[in-house]
Scaffold this motif. Structure first.
Motif, PDB file in Angstrom:
ATOM      1  N   TYR A  18       0.796  -1.226   0.000  1.00 47.01           N
ATOM      2  CA  TYR A  18       0.000   0.000   0.000  1.00 47.01           C
ATOM      3  C   TYR A  18       0.829   1.278   0.000  1.00 47.01           C
ATOM      4  CZ  TYR A  18      -3.428  -3.527   1.229  1.00 47.01           C
ATOM      5  OH  TYR A  18      -4.212  -4.652   1.223  1.00 47.01           O
ATOM      6  N   PHE A  44       0.374   5.743  -1.156  1.00 45.53           N
ATOM      7  CA  PHE A  44       0.125   6.789  -0.146  1.00 45.53           C
ATOM      8  C   PHE A  44       0.418   8.173  -0.718  1.00 45.53           C
ATOM      9  CE2 PHE A  44       1.086   4.135   3.969  1.00 45.53           C
ATOM     10  CZ  PHE A  44      -0.006   3.327   3.680  1.00 45.53           C
ATOM     11  N   HIS A  46      -4.547   3.810   8.614  1.00 44.14           N
ATOM     12  CA  HIS A  46      -3.688   3.029   9.524  1.00 44.14           C
ATOM     13  C   HIS A  46      -2.329   3.733   9.675  1.00 44.14           C
ATOM     14  CE1 HIS A  46      -1.976  -1.150  10.697  1.00 44.14           C
ATOM     15  NE2 HIS A  46      -0.874  -0.453  10.455  1.00 44.14           N
ATOM     16  N   ALA A  47      -1.780   4.144   8.546  1.00 45.89           N
ATOM     17  CA  ALA A  47      -0.454   4.791   8.579  1.00 45.89           C
ATOM     18  C   ALA A  47      -0.543   6.167   9.252  1.00 45.89           C
ATOM     19  CB  ALA A  47       0.111   4.908   7.166  1.00 45.89           C
ATOM     20  N   ARG A  55       8.986  -1.818  13.937  1.00 49.03           N
ATOM     21  CA  ARG A  55       8.012  -2.842  13.551  1.00 49.03           C
ATOM     22  C   ARG A  55       8.515  -3.701  12.406  1.00 49.03           C
ATOM     23  NH1 ARG A  55       6.858   0.925   9.673  1.00 49.03           N
ATOM     24  NH2 ARG A  55       5.445   0.168   8.084  1.00 49.03           N
ATOM     25  N   PHE A  72      -1.399 -12.366   9.091  1.00 47.35           N
ATOM     26  CA  PHE A  72      -0.203 -11.557   9.346  1.00 47.35           C
ATOM     27  C   PHE A  72       0.361 -11.885  10.717  1.00 47.35           C
ATOM     28  CE2 PHE A  72      -3.029  -9.061   6.658  1.00 47.35           C
ATOM     29  CZ  PHE A  72      -2.202  -8.774   5.587  1.00 47.35           C
ATOM     30  N   THR A 120       2.579  -9.630  13.235  1.00 50.21           N
ATOM     31  CA  THR A 120       3.193  -8.319  13.404  1.00 50.21           C
ATOM     32  C   THR A 120       4.129  -8.403  14.608  1.00 50.21           C
ATOM     33  OG1 THR A 120       1.369  -7.511  14.778  1.00 50.21           O
ATOM     34  CG2 THR A 120       1.186  -7.148  12.420  1.00 50.21           C
ATOM     35  N   PHE A 133       7.032  -6.184  17.048  1.00 49.54           N
ATOM     36  CA  PHE A 133       7.437  -4.836  17.474  1.00 49.54           C
ATOM     37  C   PHE A 133       8.538  -4.904  18.520  1.00 49.54           C
ATOM     38  CE2 PHE A 133       3.057  -5.153  16.285  1.00 49.54           C
ATOM     39  CZ  PHE A 133       2.948  -4.183  15.301  1.00 49.54           C
ATOM     40  N   PHE A 141      -7.109 -10.642  16.498  1.00 44.80           N
ATOM     41  CA  PHE A 141      -6.097  -9.623  16.810  1.00 44.80           C
ATOM     42  C   PHE A 141      -5.467 -10.065  18.121  1.00 44.80           C
ATOM     43  CE2 PHE A 141      -4.395  -5.679  18.347  1.00 44.80           C
ATOM     44  CZ  PHE A 141      -4.149  -4.899  17.231  1.00 44.80           C
TER      45      PHE A 141
HETATM   46  C1  HEM Z   1       0.578  -2.780   7.443  1.00 43.41           C
HETATM   47  C2  HEM Z   1       2.457   1.226   9.333  1.00 43.41           C
HETATM   48  C3  HEM Z   1       1.801  -0.538  13.762  1.00 43.41           C
HETATM   49  C4  HEM Z   1      -0.718  -4.171  11.878  1.00 43.41           C
HETATM   50  C5  HEM Z   1       1.124  -1.530   7.574  1.00 43.41           C
HETATM   51  C6  HEM Z   1       1.478  -0.682   6.476  1.00 43.41           C
HETATM   52  C7  HEM Z   1       2.000   0.436   7.000  1.00 43.41           C
HETATM   53  C8  HEM Z   1       1.991   0.307   8.430  1.00 43.41           C
HETATM   54  C9  HEM Z   1       2.524   1.628   6.248  1.00 43.41           C
HETATM   55  C10 HEM Z   1       1.281  -1.000   5.003  1.00 43.41           C
HETATM   56  C11 HEM Z   1       2.415  -1.823   4.465  1.00 43.41           C
HETATM   57  C12 HEM Z   1       2.208  -2.102   2.988  1.00 43.41           C
HETATM   58  O1  HEM Z   1       2.289  -1.145   2.192  1.00 43.41           O
HETATM   59  O2  HEM Z   1       1.998  -3.276   2.631  1.00 43.41           O
HETATM   60  C13 HEM Z   1       2.539   1.042  10.703  1.00 43.41           C
HETATM   61  C14 HEM Z   1       3.246   1.920  11.611  1.00 43.41           C
HETATM   62  C15 HEM Z   1       3.084   1.410  12.862  1.00 43.41           C
HETATM   63  C16 HEM Z   1       2.248   0.224  12.726  1.00 43.41           C
HETATM   64  C17 HEM Z   1       3.999   3.164  11.220  1.00 43.41           C
HETATM   65  C18 HEM Z   1       3.605   1.918  14.175  1.00 43.41           C
HETATM   66  C19 HEM Z   1       4.839   2.341  14.379  1.00 43.41           C
HETATM   67  C20 HEM Z   1       0.980  -1.615  13.643  1.00 43.41           C
HETATM   68  C21 HEM Z   1       0.394  -2.335  14.748  1.00 43.41           C
HETATM   69  C22 HEM Z   1      -0.319  -3.342  14.212  1.00 43.41           C
HETATM   70  C23 HEM Z   1      -0.182  -3.276  12.775  1.00 43.41           C
HETATM   71  C24 HEM Z   1       0.588  -1.992  16.228  1.00 43.41           C
HETATM   72  C25 HEM Z   1      -1.128  -4.397  14.899  1.00 43.41           C
HETATM   73  C26 HEM Z   1      -0.775  -4.961  16.038  1.00 43.41           C
HETATM   74  C27 HEM Z   1      -0.508  -4.141  10.520  1.00 43.41           C
HETATM   75  C28 HEM Z   1      -0.976  -5.158   9.615  1.00 43.41           C
HETATM   76  C29 HEM Z   1      -0.598  -4.759   8.335  1.00 43.41           C
HETATM   77  C30 HEM Z   1       0.093  -3.501   8.493  1.00 43.41           C
HETATM   78  C31 HEM Z   1      -1.736  -6.426   9.976  1.00 43.41           C
HETATM   79  C32 HEM Z   1      -0.864  -5.493   7.029  1.00 43.41           C
HETATM   80  C33 HEM Z   1      -2.183  -5.050   6.504  1.00 43.41           C
HETATM   81  C34 HEM Z   1      -2.481  -5.614   5.146  1.00 43.41           C
HETATM   82  O3  HEM Z   1      -1.582  -5.745   4.304  1.00 43.41           O
HETATM   83  O4  HEM Z   1      -3.668  -5.914   4.930  1.00 43.41           O
HETATM   84  N1  HEM Z   1       1.435  -0.904   8.750  1.00 43.41           N
HETATM   85  N2  HEM Z   1       1.943   0.040  11.402  1.00 43.41           N
HETATM   86  N3  HEM Z   1       0.592  -2.200  12.459  1.00 43.41           N
HETATM   87  N4  HEM Z   1       0.126  -3.164   9.817  1.00 43.41           N
HETATM   88 FE1  HEM Z   1       0.942  -1.520  10.603  1.00 43.41          FE
END
Ligand code: HEM
Length: 241
Positions: free
Chosen positions: A113, A117, A163-164, A176, A189, A191, A193, A220
């Motif tokens: 994704y 953005f 989300h971002a 992460r 997924f 995830t 950290f 989750f």
């Molecule tokens: C995907 C950012 C924290 C769960 C993503 C993506 C971004 C992102 C930009 C998209 C990646 C792509 O382009 O494929 C962040 C940032 C975080 C953070 C900056 C904090 C510093 C979290 C947390 C969780 C989480 C705390 C859940 C516990 C996920 C999941 C995806 C994802 C499951 C995959 C979604 C999908 O492809 O359908 N994250 N995230 N993220 N993030 Fe986060």
């Protein structure tokens, strides 16, 4: 022998990640100290034996978790290598007393994704993590619902953009890593950290629970695994105690 390239395996797409989580049987603690003294040496031997192919990280969950004592995180380009490493690990004197309570597998992929953005958000995503130790590691397994996967890419992109937006404030204190798990276990997924700021991590999760994407989380956590990053020496100190 040359050790596997850690930087590369932890940043490349197409790398398998395995989280293997263990509980130590109570009988271990009844062994005399002498029988437990070699634990560090033995674990080091196993990690060294596979060190050319597999990057291994260790975590202590005991004392923070009620269901698990230690966790291995493995990275390589071939899951069979993880199997061989875990088999050798289970054959150590500690290994014989371990119950494997969870095993999750995922693969790293290029961002789905981020390329879509806005420029502002893309720039914000480049915020580097603050330097300094991040002693806590947290693993959150996630499964999305069928509705999520049936949405057009544009609708998912919009939700991932949100989300971002809500997560970028935490980029400094929370490191992460994302693994795609569909088909490799019961998850979509994994995830992962690292942080020194569990208060920030808590607020980060709350922020994600408030957005639309959360309606599509079928699972989750369950479990959320919280531990501390540790060395073989740290583990040996605890399990030979
Ligand atoms: C995907 C950012 C924290 C769960 C993503 C993506 C971004 C992102 C930009 C998209 C990646 C792509 O382009 O494929 C962040 C940032 C975080 C953070 C900056 C904090 C510093 C979290 C947390 C969780 C989480 C705390 C859940 C516990 C996920 C999941 C995806 C994802 C499951 C995959 C979604 C999908 O492809 O359908 N994250 N995230 N993220 N993030 Fe986060």
């Amino acid at each position: 022998a040359q050790a596997a390239d850690r930087e590369k395996l932890l940043s490349d797409p197409g790398v398998f990640g395995t989280f293997a989580v263990f509980a130590v049987d109570d009988a271990w603690w009844r062994l005399d100290r002498e029988a437990r003294a070699k634990v560090g040496e033995e674990i080091k031997g196993v990690l060294d034996k596979h060190g050319e192919q597999v990057v291994a990280d260790l975590y202590l969950l005991r004392g923070l978790s009620d269901r698990a004592d230690l966790m291995l995180r493995l990275h390589s380009t071939d899951l069979a290598r993880h199997q061989h490493l875990v088999l050798d690990f289970l054959a150590t004197s500690l290994g014989r007393y371990l119950h494997n309570v969870y095993t999750f597998h995922g693969i790293t992929k290029p961002a789905n994704y981020v390329p879509g953005f806005s420029d502002d958000l893309k720039a914000a995503m480049k915020t580097p993590p603050d330097p300094g130790p991040k002693p806590y590691a947290i693993v959150v397994p996630i499964r999305k619902d069928a509705d999520w996967w049936n949405q057009p890419q544009a609708a998912r992109l919009e939700m991932m953009q949100e989300h971002a937006q809500v997560t970028t404030p935490y980029l400094k204190t929370v490191k992460r890593k994302l693994y795609h798990a569909s088909g490799l276990d019961d998850l979509d997924f994994i995830t992962y950290f690292e942080t020194a700021r569990l208060d920030d991590f808590h607020n980060l999760i709350l922020a994600l629970e408030r957005i639309k994407e959360n309606r599509h989380n079928r699972r989750f956590g369950h479990p959320i695994l919280l531990g501390t990053v540790c060395t073989v020496g740290d583990l040996a100190e605890v399990f030979a105690r």
